[in-house]
Design an enzyme around this catalytic site. Structure first.
Site, PDB file in Angstrom:
ATOM      1  N   SER A 143       0.823  -1.134  -0.054  1.00 11.88           N
ATOM      2  CA  SER A 143       0.110   0.169  -0.050  1.00 11.88           C
ATOM      3  C   SER A 143       0.860   1.310   0.052  1.00 11.88           C
ATOM      4  O   SER A 143       1.999   1.207   0.420  1.00 11.88           O
ATOM      5  CB  SER A 143      -0.976  -0.017   1.317  1.00 11.88           C
ATOM      6  OG  SER A 143      -1.423   1.103   1.482  1.00 11.88           O
ATOM      7  N   TYR A 156      -2.508  -1.405  10.325  1.00 11.73           N
ATOM      8  CA  TYR A 156      -2.609  -1.542   8.922  1.00 11.73           C
ATOM      9  C   TYR A 156      -1.237  -1.113   8.260  1.00 11.73           C
ATOM     10  O   TYR A 156      -0.619  -1.776   7.579  1.00 11.73           O
ATOM     11  CB  TYR A 156      -3.623  -0.863   8.272  1.00 11.73           C
ATOM     12  CG  TYR A 156      -3.851  -0.953   6.786  1.00 11.73           C
ATOM     13  CD1 TYR A 156      -4.358  -2.082   6.169  1.00 11.73           C
ATOM     14  CD2 TYR A 156      -3.506  -0.261   5.905  1.00 11.73           C
ATOM     15  CE1 TYR A 156      -4.450  -2.144   4.960  1.00 11.73           C
ATOM     16  CE2 TYR A 156      -3.574  -0.363   4.594  1.00 11.73           C
ATOM     17  CZ  TYR A 156      -4.243  -1.187   4.008  1.00 11.73           C
ATOM     18  OH  TYR A 156      -4.187  -1.328   2.540  1.00 11.73           O
TER      19      TYR A 156
HETATM   20  P1  NAD Z   1     -11.603  -5.100  -0.912  1.00  8.74           P
HETATM   21  O1  NAD Z   1     -12.154  -4.839   0.632  1.00  8.74           O
HETATM   22  O2  NAD Z   1     -12.572  -4.802  -1.954  1.00  8.74           O
HETATM   23  O3  NAD Z   1     -11.078  -6.325  -0.929  1.00  8.74           O
HETATM   24  C1  NAD Z   1     -10.290  -7.164  -0.123  1.00  8.74           C
HETATM   25  C2  NAD Z   1     -10.675  -9.026  -0.092  1.00  8.74           C
HETATM   26  O4  NAD Z   1      -9.873  -9.518   0.781  1.00  8.74           O
HETATM   27  C3  NAD Z   1     -12.151  -9.184   0.400  1.00  8.74           C
HETATM   28  O5  NAD Z   1     -12.907  -9.893  -0.785  1.00  8.74           O
HETATM   29  C4  NAD Z   1     -12.210 -10.012   1.426  1.00  8.74           C
HETATM   30  O6  NAD Z   1     -13.072 -11.013   1.639  1.00  8.74           O
HETATM   31  C5  NAD Z   1     -10.748 -10.335   1.332  1.00  8.74           C
HETATM   32  N1  NAD Z   1     -10.239 -11.004   2.708  1.00  8.74           N
HETATM   33  C6  NAD Z   1     -10.195 -10.284   3.856  1.00  8.74           C
HETATM   34  N2  NAD Z   1      -9.729 -11.150   4.873  1.00  8.74           N
HETATM   35  C7  NAD Z   1      -9.400 -12.119   4.293  1.00  8.74           C
HETATM   36  C8  NAD Z   1      -8.941 -13.558   4.591  1.00  8.74           C
HETATM   37  N3  NAD Z   1      -8.375 -13.625   6.068  1.00  8.74           N
HETATM   38  N4  NAD Z   1      -8.571 -14.556   3.902  1.00  8.74           N
HETATM   39  C9  NAD Z   1      -8.977 -14.388   2.554  1.00  8.74           C
HETATM   40  N5  NAD Z   1      -9.670 -13.290   1.884  1.00  8.74           N
HETATM   41  C10 NAD Z   1      -9.786 -12.246   2.845  1.00  8.74           C
HETATM   42  O7  NAD Z   1     -10.225  -4.129  -0.672  1.00  8.74           O
HETATM   43  P2  NAD Z   1      -9.237  -3.995  -2.014  1.00  8.74           P
HETATM   44  O8  NAD Z   1      -9.177  -2.602  -2.108  1.00  8.74           O
HETATM   45  O9  NAD Z   1      -9.587  -4.721  -3.342  1.00  8.74           O
HETATM   46  O10 NAD Z   1      -7.893  -4.625  -1.436  1.00  8.74           O
HETATM   47  C11 NAD Z   1      -7.215  -5.108  -1.909  1.00  8.74           C
HETATM   48  C12 NAD Z   1      -5.697  -4.944  -1.466  1.00  8.74           C
HETATM   49  O11 NAD Z   1      -5.242  -3.737  -1.817  1.00  8.74           O
HETATM   50  C13 NAD Z   1      -5.507  -5.219   0.168  1.00  8.74           C
HETATM   51  O12 NAD Z   1      -4.178  -5.653   0.266  1.00  8.74           O
HETATM   52  C14 NAD Z   1      -5.583  -3.692   0.351  1.00  8.74           C
HETATM   53  O13 NAD Z   1      -4.812  -3.595   1.554  1.00  8.74           O
HETATM   54  C15 NAD Z   1      -4.819  -3.092  -0.706  1.00  8.74           C
HETATM   55  N6  NAD Z   1      -5.145  -1.493  -0.744  1.00  8.74           N
HETATM   56  C16 NAD Z   1      -6.321  -1.155  -1.229  1.00  8.74           C
HETATM   57  C17 NAD Z   1      -6.351   0.162  -1.328  1.00  8.74           C
HETATM   58  C18 NAD Z   1      -7.647   0.975  -1.606  1.00  8.74           C
HETATM   59  O14 NAD Z   1      -7.475   2.230  -1.522  1.00  8.74           O
HETATM   60  N7  NAD Z   1      -8.522   0.299  -1.904  1.00  8.74           N
HETATM   61  C19 NAD Z   1      -5.101   1.182  -1.020  1.00  8.74           C
HETATM   62  C20 NAD Z   1      -3.874   0.375  -0.834  1.00  8.74           C
HETATM   63  C21 NAD Z   1      -3.928  -0.778  -0.708  1.00  8.74           C
END
Ligand code: NAD
Length: 264
Positions: A143, A156
């Site tokens: 991230s 986080y």
């Molecule tokens: P999201 O909430 O849409 O997706 C996260 C997914 O992870 C969900 O489908 C959830 O069910 C799954 N998950 C959570 N815990 C789990 C577990 N224990 N086992 C299996 N699956 C699990 O969020 P996203 O934005 O798609 O996030 C994806 C990645 O991107 C993450 O690593 C997040 O930290 C990172 N990220 C997101 C952002 C943002 O702004 N959206 C920014 C920086 C980093």
């Protein structure tokens, strides 16, 4: 850009039912790869797999447990007989509160999913890829919060810094086996996860929260998940054959320095 070299590759994507994981699964499948879509939400992972244009499998798995990791790895091997790439992307954001008000149970949960989950997935992928011919590619979703601090996101942010350490160490250990390991560092991306930040920035008014957040991004907007997916697909492909141990910021400039929005 077409990534023809991904055709017939087998790639595991964790957190595939979410915004970024889903976009990565769709992009890989469009390029001709076979996807093993793993998520805590087994039904959503199954629905996604069924919609993809190439043969794919949906698996319910808790990435923070050895059984969950074994489950998605075995699903890939049973269905396709090998893996070529893994995208370790699932994460848990935790409660957005100042560190002084945070509790240790939340810290433990964030670390279990985001660090233990990546550690277990990385270890399993390294073992599998080292035992196959042809190497492979592993991408971890860190991230912008893995490169700098963020108010209210303490545990986080710590977890996202930690996985960069794992990526760099694994890259050094695996390079001679032809295995590349890289991290992507998305900034604010338009998925369910960012709604939490919007609440913190704009109380209950999500559109005010979004506007306030987009003002802070040099590019002036959130990323669309397909923009993150394009970079992940590239890192998974042979087009990135000399890239390993890298952390790629995909953040509209947010970690480039302190940004002052222009006055109207
Ligand atoms: P999201 O909430 O849409 O997706 C996260 C997914 O992870 C969900 O489908 C959830 O069910 C799954 N998950 C959570 N815990 C789990 C577990 N224990 N086992 C299996 N699956 C699990 O969020 P996203 O934005 O798609 O996030 C994806 C990645 O991107 C993450 O690593 C997040 O930290 C990172 N990220 C997101 C952002 C943002 O702004 N959206 C920014 C920086 C980093």
């Amino acid at each position: 850009m077409s990534l023809e070299c991904l055709r017939e590759n087998v790639v595991i994507v964790t957190g595939a039912a979410g915004g970024i994981g889903g976009a990565v699964a769709r992009r890989l499948s469009q390029e001709g790869a076979h996807v093993v879509a793993a998520d805590l939400d087994a039904a959503a992972a199954g629905r996604l797999a069924a919609q993809l244009p190439t043969a794919a499998v949906g698996v319910g798995a808790d990435v923070s447990t050895p059984e969950g990791v074994e489950g998605y790895m075995n699903a890939a091997l049973e269905r396709f007989g090998r893996i070529d790439g893994v995208h370790l992307n699932a994460a848990y954001a935790g409660k957005l509160v100042p560190l002084a008000e945070s509790d240790v149970a939340e810290l433990d949960k964030v670390m279990a999913v985001n660090v233990r989950g990546v550690y277990l997935g990385l270890r399993a992928a390294l073992r599998q890829l080292a035992g196959q011919a042809g190497g492979g590619s592993i991408v971890v979703t860190s991230s912008a919060g893995g490169l700098a601090g963020a108010q209210l996101w303490g545990p986080y942010v710590a977890s996202k810094h930690a996985v960069i350490g794992l990526v760099r160490s694994a890259a050094l250990e695996a390079a001679r086996d032809g295995i590349r390991v890289n991290a992507v560092c998305p900034g604010l991306t338009d998925t369910a996860m960012v709604r939490r930040t919007e609440q913190a920035a704009g109380s209950e008014d999500l559109s005010a929260g979004r506007a306030a957040l987009e003002q802070r991004v040099p590019a002036g907007r959130y990323a669309h998940p397909h923009e993150i997916a394009a970079c992940v697909a590239w890192l998974l492909s042979d087009e990135a054959s000399y890239v390993t141990g890298a952390t790629l910021a995909i953040d509209g400039g947010i970690t480039a320095g302190s940004y002052v929005p222009p006055t109207e």
